[in-house]
Scaffold this motif. Structure first.
Motif, PDB file in Angstrom:
ATOM      1  N   GLN A 118       0.842  -1.200   0.000  1.00  0.00           N
ATOM      2  CA  GLN A 118       0.000   0.000   0.000  1.00  0.00           C
ATOM      3  C   GLN A 118       0.875   1.248   0.000  1.00  0.00           C
ATOM      4  O   GLN A 118       1.913   1.291   0.662  1.00  0.00           O
ATOM      5  CB  GLN A 118      -0.891  -0.020   1.248  1.00  0.00           C
ATOM      6  N   GLY A 229      -7.408   2.357  -1.266  1.00  0.00           N
ATOM      7  CA  GLY A 229      -7.495   2.274   0.177  1.00  0.00           C
ATOM      8  C   GLY A 229      -8.565   3.218   0.713  1.00  0.00           C
ATOM      9  O   GLY A 229      -8.796   4.286   0.150  1.00  0.00           O
ATOM     10  N   ARG A 230      -9.198   2.805   1.793  1.00  0.00           N
ATOM     11  CA  ARG A 230     -10.260   3.640   2.369  1.00  0.00           C
ATOM     12  C   ARG A 230     -10.350   3.417   3.868  1.00  0.00           C
ATOM     13  O   ARG A 230      -9.771   2.475   4.414  1.00  0.00           O
ATOM     14  CB  ARG A 230     -11.611   3.324   1.722  1.00  0.00           C
ATOM     15  N   GLY A 237     -12.779   6.168  -0.177  1.00  0.00           N
ATOM     16  CA  GLY A 237     -11.439   6.492  -0.643  1.00  0.00           C
ATOM     17  C   GLY A 237     -11.476   7.440  -1.833  1.00  0.00           C
ATOM     18  O   GLY A 237     -12.391   7.411  -2.647  1.00  0.00           O
ATOM     19  N   GLU A 241      -4.763   6.953  -1.929  1.00  0.00           N
ATOM     20  CA  GLU A 241      -4.114   5.821  -1.288  1.00  0.00           C
ATOM     21  C   GLU A 241      -4.456   4.572  -2.090  1.00  0.00           C
ATOM     22  O   GLU A 241      -5.634   4.233  -2.254  1.00  0.00           O
ATOM     23  CB  GLU A 241      -4.594   5.680   0.160  1.00  0.00           C
ATOM     24  N   TYR A 243      -3.327   0.343  -3.316  1.00  0.00           N
ATOM     25  CA  TYR A 243      -2.656  -0.893  -2.917  1.00  0.00           C
ATOM     26  C   TYR A 243      -2.618  -1.845  -4.108  1.00  0.00           C
ATOM     27  O   TYR A 243      -3.419  -1.729  -5.046  1.00  0.00           O
ATOM     28  CB  TYR A 243      -3.377  -1.559  -1.733  1.00  0.00           C
ATOM     29  N   ILE A 257     -14.339  -2.673  -1.950  1.00  0.00           N
ATOM     30  CA  ILE A 257     -13.303  -1.682  -2.228  1.00  0.00           C
ATOM     31  C   ILE A 257     -13.257  -1.497  -3.740  1.00  0.00           C
ATOM     32  O   ILE A 257     -13.512  -2.438  -4.498  1.00  0.00           O
ATOM     33  CB  ILE A 257     -11.932  -2.150  -1.699  1.00  0.00           C
TER      34      ILE A 257
END
Length: 352
Positions: A118, A229-230, A237, A241, A243, A257
């Motif tokens: 990440q 990412g969240r 998110g 961010e 990953y 996600i």
């Protein structure tokens, strides 16, 4: 294939038998046939004609350059962004972040073994220290994790290649628990499987693995998948961010996600990073993090190679998927009779 054996019987007529006559072309035993083998998946891909490959536009690539490794070698990761109709709100944000050079000077902050790498702002959780985001980023609703199945059905449910129906027969495995009756009666020309553990149906759309319940469709997590990412819901998110999956496909993340792309080159520069020693693989100190020099859209990267993927609607892909499901090359003894969709990675190559 069994090898024929020649059995000769010598009959003793006396104590001093006569010598056997020299063999002639007519009487010489035939040579044992050479063992034959079907092509391996890599051989099928190598033999695929140019017409079976589809170009990837540089504008659909995200190029991440990490700081050089301990020996001074450059480390580049090339990510292909997911095409419409999926995840376009997040991908629009990613394009704005790259254009603003927002990731320059950020870092890889988490490496969890068998799971994900990440990256983003290491101070993103601290509002006082967080790097300001560029203006104009969208807040994307969780409903956009999925799309109406009808949006892509016309592409997925037609056998345009002559090989797609065969792939369907190879991949479907109705003995896997959970395969719904609706999936079992899927159209005969569907490219995919009715035996997935996480969805009624899985297949490919424009070169990408997708899943469906015949009402909604969504992209899925395989090795190399890139997602957003969240924080806890309702947060989805921004795309700042990101990953990449470096372990067993975490399909439980599907529809939870946003999937936005996949690594097509340089995954080793992520998967080989030291594992984080903190909770869920986060690094405890700044010194452990890997700096990010830049992240750009492909059109802004001078000298970037061109890439293409093996069309999932081609006969070559049908043969490749069949070979992944039923290995018949010399090393294998028994074909498996089926395959998980994440074990049929779509081949990507540089254009010569």
């Amino acid at each position: 294939m069994k090898h024929p054996f020649l059995l000769s019987v010598a009959l003793l007529a006396s104590c001093n038998p006569a010598p056997a006559p020299a063999p002639t072309k007519e009487s010489a035993p035939a040579a044992s046939p050479a063992k034959t083998s079907a092509l391996a998946p890599t051989e099928i891909v190598a033999a695929a004609p140019a017409a079976d490959w589809a170009a990837i536009a540089p504008s659909d690539l995200l190029v991440m350059d990490l700081a050089p490794d301990a020996k001074g070698a450059a480390r580049r990761v090339v990510i292909q962004l997911l095409p419409a109709p999926f995840s376009q709100g997040w991908i629009g944000n990613i394009r704005k972040l790259a254009a603003a050079k927002w990731w320059d000077g950020t870092s890889v902050n988490r490496v969890q073994d068998g799971y994900v790498v990440q990256w983003g702002d290491p101070d993103g959780e601290d509002k006082a220290k967080a790097k300001p985001l560029p203006a104009g980023l969208k807040v994307v609703p969780a409903e956009d994790y999925e799309q109406a199945d009808a949006v892509i059905k016309s592409a997925r449910y037609r056998d345009r290649s002559g090989g797609a129906a065969y792939v369907y027969q190879v991949l479907r495995n109705l003995e896997i628990p959970g395969a719904s009756s609706k999936a079992k009666s899927a159209p005969p020309h569907t490219v995919g499987s009715a035996g997935d553990s996480y969805a009624a149906y899985v297949g490919w759309e424009s070169g990408w693995p997708v899943a469906s319940d015949f009402t909604k469709a969504w992209p899925i997590h395989c090795y190399g998948t890139v997602g957003v990412g969240r924080d806890y819901p309702p947060d989805t998110g921004s795309g700042a961010e990101l990953y990449a999956v470096i372990g067993q496909a975490p399909r439980q993340l599907d529809r939870n996600i946003a999937v936005v792309g996949r690594v097509i080159e340089g995954i080793e520069n992520l998967s080989s990073l030291p594992r984080g020693t903190g909770d869920i693989g986060f690094y405890k100190t700044a010194e452990e993090r890997t700096p990010i020099l830049s992240i750009r859209i492909g059109t802004d990267v001078p000298g970037l190679p061109r890439y293409e993927y093996l069309s999932t609607e081609s006969k070559s892909f049908a043969a490749y998927a069949d070979a992944r499901a039923n290995r018949r090359d010399a090393f294998y003894i028994k074909p498996a009779g089926g395959v998980d969709i994440c074990n049929v990675p779509v081949p990507v190559r540089r254009v010569k």
